[in-house]
Structure formats: structure tokens, C-alpha cells
Enzyme design. Structure first.
Site, mmCIF file in Angstrom:
data_model
loop_
_atom_site.group_PDB
_atom_site.id
_atom_site.type_symbol
_atom_site.label_atom_id
_atom_site.label_comp_id
_atom_site.label_asym_id
_atom_site.label_seq_id
_atom_site.Cartn_x
_atom_site.Cartn_y
_atom_site.Cartn_z
ATOM 1 N N TYR A 150 -1.718 -0.476 11.014
ATOM 2 C CA TYR A 150 -1.873 -1.150 9.732
ATOM 3 C C TYR A 150 -0.705 -0.855 8.809
ATOM 4 C CZ TYR A 150 -3.152 -1.482 4.826
ATOM 5 O OH TYR A 150 -3.123 -1.723 3.479
ATOM 6 N N THR A 204 0.822 -1.203 0.000
ATOM 7 C CA THR A 204 0.000 0.000 0.000
ATOM 8 C C THR A 204 0.856 1.253 0.000
ATOM 9 O OG1 THR A 204 -1.576 1.280 1.355
ATOM 10 C CG2 THR A 204 -0.096 -0.193 2.528
#
Length: 363
Positions: free
Chosen positions: A167, A133
Site C-alpha cells: 500500500y 499518507t
């Protein structure tokens, strides 16, 4: 070519599986634990295809992974299995450490053991593609913070890592593990970092499906803080095309950033959805003339990143990939998909699909 896809029942993973089965002659082995966000109904169109196989397994289970590698003999791994919801990582980070870090380590070791015993020809062709990501880079200056006329910076493949949430920290850790396994052991790896995905089959906890479904139900449309946070939005099917291009044509050891060239403020995303729904919904919830009336500003997320924006020049120049969807075309397709697939999201939201999957009943 046979590709082992981890997390293939998730949002991006299922798009990758559908793309491979529907647009190539390659085979897919989908390995998914089927946690709350994994949904095999997202793969209903390809589930009976002879080139598709599903194995329910946890990437933290080394014995299960060894068995899968030995039985299916893949030519490549596309690693998408991950815990990915920032809010959940803030309230319960342990699952993110376990899946994203320990799970990636376990998968790397299982892959290395399998790859090491391949013939030299197969070793040379093998790829381990780790899908990550843009959140590992932290955030970028907001336009409001930049002097007039100054060019706004973008994330490039050489941007330093500065993750903000549990995360993104766990994903940054997994990226580092992959690169270390290549440098230390010679495992042929490629890493991609993508911007925010949206599109069909997205789990309803994420911003875009949440706004669509709350609006249809006449519920508040929650917007963190002032809604000025900026994200680069990437239609999931464009992302799937990019990922397949990387695993089949990408260069070992390289990183490719994948973005949609669609920077939008969160509040702009929400109002765009409201405007589309105003156009296509004849009968609105009681007391609602325009769906934007439902917008509700809520307390901001802790450590909320201000802006993400991807420079996707490298993948364009090296592999010839560019997104096919604009934000305007992609978001309209997405809204229409949710309007036309009520049964899918209702079963996700009421838990009936999960209950069937786990052998549960309402008794």
C-alpha cells in the site's frame, strides 16, 4: 470554484465533500468508482444540493475522465481515490498497483490534457491536489528504542521515502508521479501527506470502527502483536478543513504534512474506546463486565511499522491550520457517532447497501 474530487464517496473523500458543500460556496463533482468502501449514504446530507454532482467512474478509465472534464470544467482536482487498507495490500497487491499507480497516472494525463487547453488565466488558477499518507516515509524509532532525554524524530516534508507495505509503496509511487508531472509538464500540483484518520463514516475494517463494533457485538478486539505500535491520530473533519485550505491557499509545488498531534499506542487507542463504552453502555454483552476483557492479541502484521508521527509546523505557519479536536474529544465524538448511526454501519456490514448499489437482491 468547482472542485473535482476523486474518491468522494470514501471515508476522507466524503468528509471533504461535506465540508466544501456545508461550509463554502464552491461546487463539487464527486467521481467515485464505488468499490466496497465507497458509500453514497455518507453523502446523504448533501446529495440534493445544487452545488453537488456525482459521477460513477473509474480513474483508470481515460475516456470517462475526459468526458467528465469536458462536461464539468473544474477549476481544481482533489485526488483522494485510492486503495488504502494495508492488510488487503499484503494479500492482494495488484489492486493497489492498478488504482494507486495506474489510476493516478491516468488521472494526471486526463488533467494535463484538460489543463493545457484552458485560457492562460484559468491555467494560472488551476490546482491538482494529490492527497497521500505519512506511510510513504516508512516508520520512526519507537520511544523504547531512543536514549533517555533524546528528542523523538518526526516526519517532515523533507523526510526520505522508505515505504514498508505494498500500500505505502503504491502511494509513494503516486506521489513521485505527481511531482514528475509538475516538473516535466508544468502541471500545477500540491501534495499533502496525512497521519491516521478516524471519525464518522469510517469503513468498519479499520482499527477504530472495528474495535467499536466488535465490542458492541461482544466479539474479540484484535490487537496486532503487543499493541505498542504508535500512530498520530487525526480527526477526519480536521483533515477535511486542512485539505480545503491547501487546495485554495497552498503554494504550487509544495508539500504539506497534516497531523493531529495525537501520538497514541494502538493498545491505548483500544483501551480508550473500551473505557468510553464502559461509561455509556448500560447493558453489556453477556459475560462482559468491562469491554477491555475482549482484547485479544493476534499475530503481528508482516513488516508492521513501529511509529508514525507528523510534524505539522509548516501547514500551521504557512496556512494557519491547526487541528480543532484533541484525541480525547475526537474519539468520544466518534464512539457516539457509531452508537447513534447503527443503521449506517449495519447496512455496510451486512452488504445491503452494496447490494442496492449494484442492483442485487437476496434472491
Amino acid at each position: 470554484m468547482k472542485i473535482l474530487v476523486t474518491g468522494g464517496a470514501g471515508f476522507i473523500g466524503s468528509a471533504v465533500v461535506r465540508h466544501i458543500i456545508n461550509n463554502t460556496q464552491d461546487s463539487v463533482v464527486n467521481v467515485d468508482k464505488l468499490t466496497y468502501a465507497g458509500n453514497l449514504e455518507s453523502l446523504a446530507d448533501v446529495s440534493e444540493n445544487g452545488r453537488y454532482a456525482f459521477v460513477q467512474a473509474d480513474i483508470c478509465d481515460r475516456n470517462a475522465l475526459d468526458k467528465i472534464f469536458n462536461e464539468h470544467q473544474p477549476d481544481a482536482v482533489m485526488h483522494l481515490a485510492a486503495e488504502s487498507h494495508v492488510d488487503r495490500s499484503i494479500t492482494g497487491p495488484a489492486a493497489f498497483i492498478e488504482t494507486n499507480i495506474v489510476g493516478t497516472y491516468t488521472l494526471l494525463e486526463a488533467t494535463r490534457a484538460y489543463w493545457s487547453q484552458l485560457s492562460e488565466a484559468r491555467k494560472a488558477e488551476f490546482r491538482f491536489h494529490h492527497i497521500s499518507t505519512d506511510e510513504v516515509y516508512g516508520d520512526l524509532p519507537h520511544p523504547d528504542e531512543c536514549p533517555a532525554g533524546e528528542v523523538l524524530p518526526l516526519f517532515t516534508e523533507t523526510t526520505s521515502y522508505a515505504p514498508s507495505s505494498p500500500y505505502s509503496a503504491s502511494k509513494a509511487s503516486s506521489d513521485h508521479l505527481v511531482r514528475a508531472w509538475q516538473r516535466t509538464y508544468g502541471l500545477p500540483c500540491i501534495v499533502t501527506n496525512c497521519s491516521n484518520n478516524y471519525g464518522p463514516y469510517h469503513f468498519p475494517e479499520k482499527l477504530i470502527p472495528l474495535i467499536i463494533l466488535n465490542a458492541l457485538a461482544g466479539k474479540p478486539l484484535p490487537v496486532y502483536g503487543n499493541g505498542e505500535q504508535i500512530r498520530d491520530w487525526l480527526y477526519v473533519e480536521d483533515h477535511a478543513r486542512a485539505l480545503y485550505k491547501v487546495v485554495t491557499e497552498g503554494t504550487i509545488g509544495e508539500t504539506y504534512n497534516i497531523g493531529g498531534h495525537n501520538e497514541r499506542k494502538n493498545i491505548e487507542v483500544v483501551t480508550t474506546i473500551c473505557n468510553i463504552l464502559d461509561d455509556v453502555i448500560g447493558t453489556k454483552p453477556a459475560g462482559i463486565e468491562h469491554f477491555a476483557q475482549l482484547i485479544t492479541y493476534v499475530t503481528d502484521r508482516p513488516g508492521h511499522d513501529l511509529r508514525y508521527a507528523i510534524d505539522a509546523t509548516k501547514i500551521k505557519n504557512d496556512l494557519g491550520w491547526i487541528p480543532q479536536e484533541t484525541f480525547e474529544s475526537g474519539i468520544r465524538k466518534t464512539v457516539n457517532w457509531y452508537l447513534n448511526n447503527k443503521e449506517w454501519w449495519q447496512r455496510v456490514m451486512d452488504g445491503s447497501y452494496a447490494g442496492e448499489r449494484l442492483g442485487l437482491t437476496n434472491n
